[in-house]
Design an enzyme around this catalytic site. Structure first.
Site, PDB file in Angstrom:
ATOM      1  N   ARG A 176     -32.834 -29.008 -13.431  1.00  0.00           N
ATOM      2  CA  ARG A 176     -32.113 -27.778 -13.756  1.00  0.00           C
ATOM      3  C   ARG A 176     -31.154 -27.951 -14.927  1.00  0.00           C
ATOM      4  O   ARG A 176     -30.789 -26.983 -15.580  1.00  0.00           O
ATOM      5  CB  ARG A 176     -31.314 -27.308 -12.540  1.00  0.00           C
ATOM      6  CG  ARG A 176     -32.097 -26.479 -11.555  1.00  0.00           C
ATOM      7  CD  ARG A 176     -31.107 -25.779 -10.648  1.00  0.00           C
ATOM      8  NE  ARG A 176     -31.769 -25.133  -9.539  1.00  0.00           N
ATOM      9  CZ  ARG A 176     -31.130 -24.587  -8.519  1.00  0.00           C
ATOM     10  NH1 ARG A 176     -29.800 -24.650  -8.486  1.00  0.00           N
ATOM     11  NH2 ARG A 176     -31.778 -24.005  -7.557  1.00  0.00           N
ATOM     12  N   HIS A 230     -32.362 -31.947  -8.693  1.00  0.00           N
ATOM     13  CA  HIS A 230     -31.650 -31.026  -9.577  1.00  0.00           C
ATOM     14  C   HIS A 230     -31.510 -31.522 -11.007  1.00  0.00           C
ATOM     15  O   HIS A 230     -30.956 -30.799 -11.851  1.00  0.00           O
ATOM     16  CB  HIS A 230     -30.268 -30.720  -8.990  1.00  0.00           C
ATOM     17  CG  HIS A 230     -30.329 -29.806  -7.800  1.00  0.00           C
ATOM     18  ND1 HIS A 230     -30.722 -30.245  -6.554  1.00  0.00           N
ATOM     19  CD2 HIS A 230     -30.087 -28.479  -7.673  1.00  0.00           C
ATOM     20  CE1 HIS A 230     -30.701 -29.233  -5.699  1.00  0.00           C
ATOM     21  NE2 HIS A 230     -30.314 -28.156  -6.351  1.00  0.00           N
ATOM     22  N   ASP A 232     -38.487 -22.119 -11.581  1.00  0.00           N
ATOM     23  CA  ASP A 232     -39.683 -22.032 -10.739  1.00  0.00           C
ATOM     24  C   ASP A 232     -40.841 -21.305 -11.419  1.00  0.00           C
ATOM     25  O   ASP A 232     -41.997 -21.510 -11.062  1.00  0.00           O
ATOM     26  CB  ASP A 232     -39.365 -21.318  -9.426  1.00  0.00           C
ATOM     27  CG  ASP A 232     -38.363 -22.071  -8.580  1.00  0.00           C
ATOM     28  OD1 ASP A 232     -38.118 -23.263  -8.863  1.00  0.00           O
ATOM     29  OD2 ASP A 232     -37.808 -21.469  -7.640  1.00  0.00           O
ATOM     30  N   ARG A 236     -25.669 -15.553 -25.121  1.00  0.00           N
ATOM     31  CA  ARG A 236     -25.331 -15.477 -26.547  1.00  0.00           C
ATOM     32  C   ARG A 236     -26.113 -14.365 -27.234  1.00  0.00           C
ATOM     33  O   ARG A 236     -25.565 -13.593 -28.029  1.00  0.00           O
ATOM     34  CB  ARG A 236     -25.636 -16.827 -27.201  1.00  0.00           C
ATOM     35  CG  ARG A 236     -25.467 -16.873 -28.716  1.00  0.00           C
ATOM     36  CD  ARG A 236     -25.825 -18.266 -29.224  1.00  0.00           C
ATOM     37  NE  ARG A 236     -25.689 -18.380 -30.673  1.00  0.00           N
ATOM     38  CZ  ARG A 236     -26.649 -18.105 -31.545  1.00  0.00           C
ATOM     39  NH1 ARG A 236     -27.832 -17.648 -31.099  1.00  0.00           N
ATOM     40  NH2 ARG A 236     -26.457 -18.249 -32.835  1.00  0.00           N
TER      41      ARG A 236
END
Length: 327
Positions: free
Chosen positions: A259, A256, A132, A25
């Protein structure tokens, strides 16, 4: 002022990270501000090779600042790892009259993008986007703060059960070969002990520390483990520790979940800063650099100085964790 940029493209590659959409954006908004058309490339390098390009319009970036993942999609392309594959990608960039490329990703993505630029001369600016936080040249990468907060929320929830049952919990967090998430989530979550990526075999010391805690009257404990290069390693550690100290334990692998989700304010602001700075860098004629933030100041580093480098946690934070754990 460098070569006039009329049309630039943005691609997200490798693992997704919360805040990537906020960065896309910001890149679009910066393009509008500077009078530059911005194109999106779907599905990472695979989409680049296949020519999956589209012009980003205002409605494409409306109401995405709070969304996790990446609206462009991402993938890992074996074909792009070859010179022939990168040439196909370059041909597609030229066919769509792209004057410069902005890449959002991690170390592996940077390697590929750097090779593309060196082999074809296409200007490229890289933005660190990985939970990470293992990219040198920036204090934080996009997505890290959100991942830490997601891990922290899980640790806080697990503590309720650990206290209720008087139980030992092992919470495994992501981070590939980096221990940044484990370190910060462990400190913020009040972990009894931390097992970082270089300490998976130090079972004896871990057992001694936990036994000492329980002798002092503690009835439960949470140990935060960095997955390192062995996802699921916490199961083996849990089994060994439970057998040694004769205490029932449970394992929670967050995986996950770290994430996804809405990016934190910190990640959204960082994404905006880096996205706008990347567009400015292309317009100014910079090429082959990564844009990061060091001590709240925008900093540029040659991608060659960043890829393949190991970034260790701040030793002051590591020292802090040693003081806070075990008591």
């Amino acid at each position: 002022m460098g070569v006039k940029m009329q049309r630039i493209a943005v691609v997200t590659s490798g693992g997704d990270a919360p805040g990537m959409n906020a960065c896309i954006r910001a890149i679009y908004r910066a393009g509008k501000f500077y009078g530059v058309e911005v194109y999106g490339i779907r599905r990472g390098y695979a989409g680049m090779i296949e020519g999956d390009f589209y012009k980003i319009e205002r409605h494409d970036v409306g109401n995405i600042i709070h969304q996790g993942g990446t609206i462009l999609g991402t993938s890992r392309s074996r074909e792009f790892m070859t010179p022939e594959g990168r040439q196909k990608a370059a041909d597609m960039l030229l066919e769509h009259e792209i004057d410069g490329l902005i890449l959002i990703g991690g170390d592996g993505s940077f390697r590929g993008g750097n090779l593309l630029s060196c082999e074809t001369g296409i200007p490229i600016i890289a933005i660190p986007g990985t939970i990470d936080n293992d990219i040198p040249g920036t204090d934080f990468s996009i997505g890290f703060d959100t991942a830490v907060n997601i891990a922290l929320e899980s640790i806080d929830r697990i503590r309720d059960t650990a206290i209720s049952h008087g139980r030992l919990f092992f919470v495994e967090v992501m981070g590939h070969t980096s221990s940044f998430i484990a370190l910060e989530a462990g400190i913020a979550g009040g972990a009894a002990q931390l097992v970082l990526h270089d300490g998976h075999e130090e079972i004896e010391e871990l057992c001694n520390q936990l036994e000492s805690l329980f002798r002092m009257g503690k009835h439960h404990a949470i140990v935060v483990i960095a997955e390192g290069d062995q996802p699921g390693c916490s199961f083996g550690i849990s089994k060994k520790v439970s057998q040694r100290i004769q205490m029932e334990s449970r394992v929670c692998v967050l995986g996950h979940t770290q994430r996804g989700g809405s990016p934190t304010a910190r990640d959204r602001v960082l994404a905006a800063k880096l996205g706008i700075s990347a567009v400015s860098a292309l317009i100014e004629g910079q090429n082959g650099v990564m844009v990061g933030e060091l001590m709240r100041e925008i900093a540029y580093h040659p991608i060659n100085d960043v890829v393949g480098k190991i970034r260790d946690p701040d030793p002051r934070i590591t020292a802090l964790s040693k003081i806070l754990t075990g008591y």
